[in-house]
Enzyme design. Sequence first.
Site, PDB file in Angstrom:
ATOM      1  N   HIS A  22       0.817  -1.215   0.000  1.00 11.47           N
ATOM      2  CA  HIS A  22       0.000   0.000   0.000  1.00 11.47           C
ATOM      3  C   HIS A  22       0.850   1.265   0.000  1.00 11.47           C
ATOM      4  O   HIS A  22       0.408   2.318  -0.476  1.00 11.47           O
ATOM      5  CB  HIS A  22      -0.928   0.001   1.214  1.00 11.47           C
ATOM      6  CG  HIS A  22      -1.964  -1.084   1.166  1.00 11.47           C
ATOM      7  ND1 HIS A  22      -2.775  -1.373   2.239  1.00 11.47           N
ATOM      8  CD2 HIS A  22      -2.320  -1.952   0.188  1.00 11.47           C
ATOM      9  CE1 HIS A  22      -3.580  -2.379   1.927  1.00 11.47           C
ATOM     10  NE2 HIS A  22      -3.314  -2.745   0.687  1.00 11.47           N
ATOM     11  N   LEU A  44      -3.309  -9.571   5.728  1.00 14.56           N
ATOM     12  CA  LEU A  44      -3.168  -9.286   4.300  1.00 14.56           C
ATOM     13  C   LEU A  44      -1.945  -8.415   4.018  1.00 14.56           C
ATOM     14  O   LEU A  44      -1.718  -8.014   2.883  1.00 14.56           O
ATOM     15  CB  LEU A  44      -4.433  -8.605   3.765  1.00 14.56           C
ATOM     16  CG  LEU A  44      -5.731  -9.418   3.905  1.00 14.56           C
ATOM     17  CD1 LEU A  44      -6.930  -8.606   3.426  1.00 14.56           C
ATOM     18  CD2 LEU A  44      -5.636 -10.718   3.121  1.00 14.56           C
ATOM     19  N   PHE A  45      -1.151  -8.125   5.033  1.00 18.95           N
ATOM     20  CA  PHE A  45       0.193  -7.574   4.925  1.00 18.95           C
ATOM     21  C   PHE A  45       0.267  -6.233   4.196  1.00 18.95           C
ATOM     22  O   PHE A  45       1.256  -5.940   3.524  1.00 18.95           O
ATOM     23  CB  PHE A  45       1.127  -8.582   4.239  1.00 18.95           C
ATOM     24  CG  PHE A  45       0.949  -9.999   4.715  1.00 18.95           C
ATOM     25  CD1 PHE A  45       0.982 -10.292   6.072  1.00 18.95           C
ATOM     26  CD2 PHE A  45       0.703 -11.027   3.827  1.00 18.95           C
ATOM     27  CE1 PHE A  45       0.804 -11.587   6.522  1.00 18.95           C
ATOM     28  CE2 PHE A  45       0.514 -12.321   4.266  1.00 18.95           C
ATOM     29  CZ  PHE A  45       0.558 -12.608   5.613  1.00 18.95           C
ATOM     30  N   CYS A  46      -0.745  -5.393   4.337  1.00 16.01           N
ATOM     31  CA  CYS A  46      -0.772  -4.095   3.659  1.00 16.01           C
ATOM     32  C   CYS A  46      -0.526  -4.247   2.161  1.00 16.01           C
ATOM     33  O   CYS A  46       0.076  -3.380   1.522  1.00 16.01           O
ATOM     34  CB  CYS A  46       0.244  -3.122   4.259  1.00 16.01           C
ATOM     35  SG  CYS A  46      -0.181  -2.576   5.917  1.00 16.01           S
ATOM     36  N   ALA A  47      -1.011  -5.362   1.627  1.00 17.67           N
ATOM     37  CA  ALA A  47      -0.949  -5.613   0.185  1.00 17.67           C
ATOM     38  C   ALA A  47      -2.231  -6.363  -0.186  1.00 17.67           C
ATOM     39  O   ALA A  47      -2.201  -7.445  -0.760  1.00 17.67           O
ATOM     40  CB  ALA A  47       0.286  -6.423  -0.180  1.00 17.67           C
TER      41      ALA A  47
END
Length: 460
Positions: A129, A377-380
């Site tokens: 992100h 979701l790992f900032c992705a």
Amino acid sequence: MSVSAVAADSSVCAPLAVLGRDVTVPLVTGGEVTYAALDYAASAPALQRVWDDVAAYAPYYGSVHRGAGYLSQLSTDLFENSRATVAEFLGCREGDQVVFTRSTTDSLNLLAAALPAGCEVFVFETEHHASLLPWRDARVTYLNAPRTPDEAVQTLERALADRDPYGPALVCVTGASNVTGELWPVRELAAAAHAHGARIVLDAAQLAPHHPVSIDELDVDWVAFSGHKLYAPFGSGVLAGRSDWLTAAEPYLAGGGASRKVTRRPKEAGGGVDVEWHDTAARHEAGSPNVIGVYSIASACKALTEAGFDELVAREQHLIGTVRAGLAEVPQVRILSLFGDDAPRVGVISFVVDGWNSSHFAAALSAEYGIGVRDGLFCAHPLVRTLLDSEPDEPGECGAPEAAPGEKSLNAIRVSFGAGTPDEHVERFVRAVKELVADGARWNYRTEDGRCVPDTSAAV
């Protein structure tokens, strides 16, 4: 020998010493164990070298650029010498600027604020992100997730061929995925961008801690990275590269340090102030700079360079092989990948486990084995959703994230490691995965504030 003793003994296998290598944590099943920090992709532990360097400087801390005293002069020299160290670490070209920021996110937002009018931005949906979201004021083309490095280059070339050939354009791409760890074809993407009159910025947040990054050799226009992923705490980041767009743009922040001269306009001229801004990196470094954070980045750059990336990469590939081979022995585990098993990668591996919600699995790794990983979701989000689109609905168990109506509840587990990781940590992780899948958790868990946590009222 106790588990803690084994971990401490095997720490010599790590090429660089990090803080926290001897920290013990309690287990819900009783006793303590040396903490296995396997969440480097979020924040790597601080190098002992960095901590020692900062501690030695701390008594001499002073204001930067605007003081006549000895400590101020010393701090200013240290700050600017750190800039030179980072420039060397990144292989900057003559005329490139190194701007100190707060993080990769801050760096890319700074560049977004400096885009020329009418600039088109091209970014893959696979980005973190930090590099997916800052371009709100530009015309953005989001590119679909490629399934091979060649497809990534071809996708970009097709998109650039359709753009206005006379207007400015920027491509933003990651060097190594924060989800899959896979390396992207940066040099080839840079060549494609330049062939179509576009510039390119490299998000090196996950690449710089693991591989050498040279602006000159990769032929990229800018590089952004964060200190906290490079074993350097204290909240600093870097944007390095071409100076023209940065010098032409309004300062990222208005204030002292960015201004060279400020004068009052006469009342008959409307009043107010006239400002002459710096045309150096100081233009975008308003306010009192984070000299401790900047120095910690420079210290980490020196430590990684002196250790030798050839040795660091070889050691990390050994750890990657250990984890991937161990997970391959568990049929219920699926490793997430865009480019396939043979793709080169850094020490970042995400996976899902059949029959488990990922938050529940990560909580059990922590509470029962003293292993710290990441779930979610790992900032992705677009990338992880793409990689999980064929997954069945996750069971609605402990820690299952809330999903919008009509959507699946999706999340994954990420294990990540680097230069400070001893063999024992990844070996314990592999054993823990096998035991949890074969035997289940030994403790009950409940959801608290959206997180899966041990239910301390009773064991299984």
